[in-house]
Design an enzyme around this catalytic site. Structure first.
Site, PDB file in Angstrom:
ATOM      1  N   TYR A 131      -3.442  -7.071  -8.054  1.00  0.00           N
ATOM      2  CA  TYR A 131      -2.923  -6.316  -6.823  1.00  0.00           C
ATOM      3  C   TYR A 131      -2.317  -5.058  -6.857  1.00  0.00           C
ATOM      4  O   TYR A 131      -2.816  -3.982  -6.161  1.00  0.00           O
ATOM      5  CB  TYR A 131      -1.590  -7.361  -6.526  1.00  0.00           C
ATOM      6  CG  TYR A 131      -0.994  -6.635  -4.895  1.00  0.00           C
ATOM      7  CD1 TYR A 131      -1.754  -7.118  -3.937  1.00  0.00           C
ATOM      8  CD2 TYR A 131       0.071  -6.004  -4.597  1.00  0.00           C
ATOM      9  CE1 TYR A 131      -1.334  -6.654  -2.592  1.00  0.00           C
ATOM     10  CE2 TYR A 131       0.254  -5.869  -3.657  1.00  0.00           C
ATOM     11  CZ  TYR A 131      -0.087  -6.086  -2.392  1.00  0.00           C
ATOM     12  OH  TYR A 131       0.220  -5.703  -1.194  1.00  0.00           O
ATOM     13  N   THR A 181       7.424 -10.666   6.522  1.00  0.00           N
ATOM     14  CA  THR A 181       6.529 -11.679   6.995  1.00  0.00           C
ATOM     15  C   THR A 181       6.597 -13.021   6.531  1.00  0.00           C
ATOM     16  O   THR A 181       7.480 -13.149   5.771  1.00  0.00           O
ATOM     17  CB  THR A 181       4.986 -11.160   6.551  1.00  0.00           C
ATOM     18  OG1 THR A 181       5.220 -11.434   4.906  1.00  0.00           O
ATOM     19  CG2 THR A 181       4.838  -9.598   6.883  1.00  0.00           C
ATOM     20  N   SER A 220       0.433  -0.279  -1.124  1.00  0.00           N
ATOM     21  CA  SER A 220       1.876  -0.942  -1.192  1.00  0.00           C
ATOM     22  C   SER A 220       2.461  -0.011  -2.491  1.00  0.00           C
ATOM     23  O   SER A 220       1.845   0.358  -3.138  1.00  0.00           O
ATOM     24  CB  SER A 220       1.381  -2.426  -1.860  1.00  0.00           C
ATOM     25  OG  SER A 220       2.639  -3.090  -2.334  1.00  0.00           O
ATOM     26  N   LYS A 249      -4.355  -1.715  -5.272  1.00  0.00           N
ATOM     27  CA  LYS A 249      -3.658  -0.882  -4.316  1.00  0.00           C
ATOM     28  C   LYS A 249      -3.586   0.614  -4.790  1.00  0.00           C
ATOM     29  O   LYS A 249      -3.416   1.767  -4.018  1.00  0.00           O
ATOM     30  CB  LYS A 249      -2.185  -1.157  -4.081  1.00  0.00           C
ATOM     31  CG  LYS A 249      -2.267  -2.808  -3.155  1.00  0.00           C
ATOM     32  CD  LYS A 249      -2.925  -2.577  -1.936  1.00  0.00           C
ATOM     33  CE  LYS A 249      -2.507  -3.794  -1.144  1.00  0.00           C
ATOM     34  NZ  LYS A 249      -2.930  -3.713   0.230  1.00  0.00           N
TER      35      LYS A 249
END
Length: 110
Positions: free
Chosen positions: A18, A53, A6, A22
């Site tokens: 996160y 999404t 990401s 990543k």
């Protein structure tokens, strides 16, 4: 072997866990690349940005327009099919001839 990273691997406010995981994929891929190249296995990481999404759309159009799109290079959300196309290219034999894949410094004897 293709890991899905990401752009958050470079840091993203409020997403330390996160971003760290990543970013960790880069180290994992680099290590696997150095070990697996001798077996003909290529490794890479693709770092897509905000993707169109349902989860991202749940942020709301106003939020996306104001807080997401200004920070994207494309000025829009990435379509999942575009990510799939990039991955297909990465694993295709046509990618082998380019400089896309790192080779861990190993070169066969001429």
């Amino acid at each position: 072997m293709v890991f899905i990273g990401s752009v958050s691997s470079q840091g993203n406010k409020g997403q330390i866990s996160y971003a760290a995981t990543k970013a960790g994929l880069e180290g994992a891929a680099a290590t696997l690349m150095k070990e697996a190249i001798f077996y003909g296995v290529r490794c890479g990481v693709i770092h897509p940005g905000f993707t169109d999404t349902p989860m991202v759309r749940a942020l709301g159009e106003e939020y996306i327009e104001k807080h997401v799109l200004p920070d994207t290079q494309l000025g829009r959300l990435i379509r999942p099919a575009e990510i799939a196309d990039a991955i297909c290219f990465m694993v295709s034999n046509s990618a082998i001839s380019g400089e896309l894949w790192a080779d861990a410094g190993w070169h066969p004897n001429p």
